[in-house]
Design a protein around this motif. Structure first.
Motif, PDB file in Angstrom:
ATOM      1  N   ALA A  95      48.233  14.579  44.073  1.00 16.13           N
ATOM      2  CA  ALA A  95      47.963  16.059  43.508  1.00 16.13           C
ATOM      3  C   ALA A  95      48.841  16.458  42.379  1.00 16.13           C
ATOM      4  CB  ALA A  95      47.498  17.006  44.412  1.00 16.13           C
ATOM      5  N   LEU A  96      50.330  16.258  42.900  1.00 17.75           N
ATOM      6  CA  LEU A  96      51.435  16.940  42.019  1.00 17.75           C
ATOM      7  C   LEU A  96      51.430  16.105  40.935  1.00 17.75           C
ATOM      8  CD1 LEU A  96      53.824  17.709  44.976  1.00 17.75           C
ATOM      9  CD2 LEU A  96      52.703  19.262  43.557  1.00 17.75           C
ATOM     10  N   PHE A  97      51.316  14.655  41.050  1.00 22.40           N
ATOM     11  CA  PHE A  97      51.470  13.949  40.089  1.00 22.40           C
ATOM     12  C   PHE A  97      50.380  14.146  38.806  1.00 22.40           C
ATOM     13  CE2 PHE A  97      48.791  10.288  37.953  1.00 22.40           C
ATOM     14  CZ  PHE A  97      49.636   9.908  37.148  1.00 22.40           C
ATOM     15  N   GLU A  98      48.854  14.654  39.346  1.00 22.71           N
ATOM     16  CA  GLU A  98      47.736  15.063  38.445  1.00 22.71           C
ATOM     17  C   GLU A  98      47.976  16.197  37.838  1.00 22.71           C
ATOM     18  OE1 GLU A  98      45.628  12.924  37.517  1.00 22.71           O
ATOM     19  OE2 GLU A  98      45.480  11.590  39.055  1.00 22.71           O
ATOM     20  N   GLN A  99      48.718  16.994  38.603  1.00 23.42           N
ATOM     21  CA  GLN A  99      49.263  18.599  37.925  1.00 23.42           C
ATOM     22  C   GLN A  99      50.149  17.964  36.789  1.00 23.42           C
ATOM     23  OE1 GLN A  99      50.528  22.154  40.269  1.00 23.42           O
ATOM     24  NE2 GLN A  99      52.455  20.970  40.175  1.00 23.42           N
ATOM     25  N   ALA A 100      51.198  17.218  37.208  1.00 25.78           N
ATOM     26  CA  ALA A 100      51.923  16.834  36.044  1.00 25.78           C
ATOM     27  C   ALA A 100      51.449  16.376  34.963  1.00 25.78           C
ATOM     28  CB  ALA A 100      53.352  15.985  36.638  1.00 25.78           C
ATOM     29  N   VAL A 101      50.421  15.387  34.952  1.00 29.29           N
ATOM     30  CA  VAL A 101      49.856  14.933  33.895  1.00 29.29           C
ATOM     31  C   VAL A 101      49.245  16.068  32.903  1.00 29.29           C
ATOM     32  CG1 VAL A 101      47.911  13.372  33.460  1.00 29.29           C
ATOM     33  CG2 VAL A 101      49.571  12.523  34.974  1.00 29.29           C
ATOM     34  N   GLN A 155      63.504  20.129  40.966  1.00 33.68           N
ATOM     35  CA  GLN A 155      63.168  18.860  41.049  1.00 33.68           C
ATOM     36  C   GLN A 155      63.600  17.966  39.914  1.00 33.68           C
ATOM     37  OE1 GLN A 155      59.120  20.120  41.579  1.00 33.68           O
ATOM     38  NE2 GLN A 155      58.601  18.993  39.923  1.00 33.68           N
ATOM     39  N   PRO A 156      63.875  16.656  40.416  1.00 34.06           N
ATOM     40  CA  PRO A 156      64.182  15.688  39.318  1.00 34.06           C
ATOM     41  C   PRO A 156      63.163  15.590  38.034  1.00 34.06           C
ATOM     42  CG  PRO A 156      64.698  14.895  41.455  1.00 34.06           C
ATOM     43  CD  PRO A 156      63.905  16.035  41.729  1.00 34.06           C
ATOM     44  N   TYR A 157      62.152  15.227  38.422  1.00 32.03           N
ATOM     45  CA  TYR A 157      61.108  14.759  37.602  1.00 32.03           C
ATOM     46  C   TYR A 157      59.844  15.922  37.557  1.00 32.03           C
ATOM     47  CZ  TYR A 157      63.800  10.473  37.398  1.00 32.03           C
ATOM     48  OH  TYR A 157      64.908   9.493  37.370  1.00 32.03           O
ATOM     49  N   LEU A 158      58.873  15.505  36.579  1.00 26.58           N
ATOM     50  CA  LEU A 158      57.749  16.549  36.319  1.00 26.58           C
ATOM     51  C   LEU A 158      56.843  16.838  37.801  1.00 26.58           C
ATOM     52  CD1 LEU A 158      57.340  18.505  34.364  1.00 26.58           C
ATOM     53  CD2 LEU A 158      55.756  17.086  33.393  1.00 26.58           C
ATOM     54  N   ALA A 159      56.768  15.537  38.479  1.00 22.55           N
ATOM     55  CA  ALA A 159      55.835  15.645  39.654  1.00 22.55           C
ATOM     56  C   ALA A 159      56.535  15.597  41.094  1.00 22.55           C
ATOM     57  CB  ALA A 159      55.038  14.359  39.722  1.00 22.55           C
ATOM     58  N   GLY A 160      58.122  15.768  40.847  1.00 23.03           N
ATOM     59  CA  GLY A 160      58.729  15.605  42.165  1.00 23.03           C
ATOM     60  C   GLY A 160      59.959  14.844  41.987  1.00 23.03           C
ATOM     61  N   GLU A 161      60.191  14.170  43.324  1.00 21.45           N
ATOM     62  CA  GLU A 161      61.513  13.517  43.351  1.00 21.45           C
ATOM     63  C   GLU A 161      61.650  12.256  42.616  1.00 21.45           C
ATOM     64  OE1 GLU A 161      63.980  14.436  45.098  1.00 21.45           O
ATOM     65  OE2 GLU A 161      63.045  16.341  45.133  1.00 21.45           O
ATOM     66  N   ASP A 162      60.283  11.461  42.234  1.00 25.12           N
ATOM     67  CA  ASP A 162      60.356  10.216  41.396  1.00 25.12           C
ATOM     68  C   ASP A 162      59.644  10.213  40.253  1.00 25.12           C
ATOM     69  OD1 ASP A 162      61.423   8.730  44.104  1.00 25.12           O
ATOM     70  OD2 ASP A 162      59.071   8.906  44.816  1.00 25.12           O
ATOM     71  N   VAL A 163      60.137   9.269  39.559  1.00 24.06           N
ATOM     72  CA  VAL A 163      59.486   9.169  37.965  1.00 24.06           C
ATOM     73  C   VAL A 163      58.067   8.850  38.055  1.00 24.06           C
ATOM     74  CG1 VAL A 163      60.392   6.841  37.650  1.00 24.06           C
ATOM     75  CG2 VAL A 163      59.876   8.351  35.699  1.00 24.06           C
ATOM     76  N   THR A 164      57.282   9.220  37.593  1.00 20.89           N
ATOM     77  CA  THR A 164      55.872   8.648  37.560  1.00 20.89           C
ATOM     78  C   THR A 164      55.259   8.619  35.911  1.00 20.89           C
ATOM     79  OG1 THR A 164      54.794  11.017  37.295  1.00 20.89           O
ATOM     80  CG2 THR A 164      55.329  10.061  39.286  1.00 20.89           C
ATOM     81  N   ALA A 166      53.481  10.650  34.425  1.00 25.08           N
ATOM     82  CA  ALA A 166      53.631  11.921  34.025  1.00 25.08           C
ATOM     83  C   ALA A 166      54.758  12.190  32.935  1.00 25.08           C
ATOM     84  CB  ALA A 166      53.369  12.987  34.995  1.00 25.08           C
ATOM     85  N   ASP A 167      55.966  11.521  33.571  1.00 21.45           N
ATOM     86  CA  ASP A 167      57.108  11.679  32.636  1.00 21.45           C
ATOM     87  C   ASP A 167      57.169  10.847  31.471  1.00 21.45           C
ATOM     88  OD1 ASP A 167      58.768  13.479  34.654  1.00 21.45           O
ATOM     89  OD2 ASP A 167      58.342  11.552  35.979  1.00 21.45           O
ATOM     90  N   LEU A 168      56.647   9.591  31.824  1.00 18.08           N
ATOM     91  CA  LEU A 168      56.938   8.408  30.606  1.00 18.08           C
ATOM     92  C   LEU A 168      55.860   8.884  29.593  1.00 18.08           C
ATOM     93  CD1 LEU A 168      56.851   5.231  32.804  1.00 18.08           C
ATOM     94  CD2 LEU A 168      58.624   6.486  32.094  1.00 18.08           C
TER      95      LEU A 168
END
Length: 212
Positions: A95-101, A155-164, A166-168
């Motif tokens: 869900a946080l990933f989709e938010q970041a996207v 947080q380090p990346y847009l969706a949290g702790e890991d690159v996804t 959404a960042d790329l």
């Protein structure tokens, strides 16, 4: 089978798909499309991409277009290899990933792609840049990146702790605006600057940033 990417080597979305292939250690073949000659608008090309845009992929007969959809497909199909968790699996993280996207699609892409159109595409087409629109796009981009600064301070990346993904997704047009056009939108935004340095220096992006 080697995935075939149909597109122009320096097209931003072609480079994005190639970057994800590199992240996921997926062999690919670039099939050149002469976009400046209008090949992508030909009936033959539109059989596979009806909107006449690059890229599309052929994965052993499976045809897919729209770069973000392609990247999602590659991340899912090849999730056991290469960079992990480009699309998180756990419900809250997804869900946080989709938010970041959605953040990238609504608060970054419209402004950086608009700047690229005004300063790059129009030049290639022999059109005049609308400097008033450039100023408005920059104002909006700076306002949005000030919010990014807050998010990335937590947080380090847009969706949290890991690159996804959404960042790329920021890489192709962000590179055009920040590195090629030289707009200093990172100034006084140390968290955004740190994040941008981390994602833009990834080996996968460095391998394709000048051409897929």
């Amino acid at each position: 089978m080697v995935i075939k990417i149909y597109g122009h080597a320096i097209a931003p979305t072609v480079r994005l798909v190639a970057e994800v292939c590199k992240e996921k250690e997926i062999p690919y073949e670039l099939v050149p499309v002469a976009v400046y000659k209008g090949e992508h608008k030909s009936p033959a090309f539109k059989q596979f991409q009806p909107f006449g845009q690059v890229p599309y992929i052929d994965d052993d007969g499976f045809i897919l277009y729209e770069s973000r959809a392609i990247c999602r497909y590659l991340a899912r199909k090849y999730e056991e290899q290469g960079t992990p968790n480009l699309i998180p699996k756990e419900a809250k993280r997804e869900a946080l990933f989709e938010q970041a996207v959605s953040i990238e699609a609504s608060n970054f892409y419209p402004f950086v792609s608009g700047l690229a159109f005004e300063k790059v595409i129009k030049k290639h087409q022999g059109m005049d840049t609308d400097e008033n629109r450039v100023a408005a796009l920059l104002d909006n981009l700076n306002a949005k990146l000030s919010v990014y600064e807050v998010i990335l301070g937590k947080q380090p990346y847009l969706a949290g702790e890991d690159v996804t993904l959404a960042d790329l997704f920021h890489l192709p047009y962000g590179t055009i605006v920040i590195e090629e056009l030289g707009y200093d939108v990172l100034q006084n935004r140390p968290n955004v600057a740190r994040w941008w340095k981390e994602i833009s220096s990834r080996p996968a992006w460095q391998a394709v940033k000048n051409g897929a």
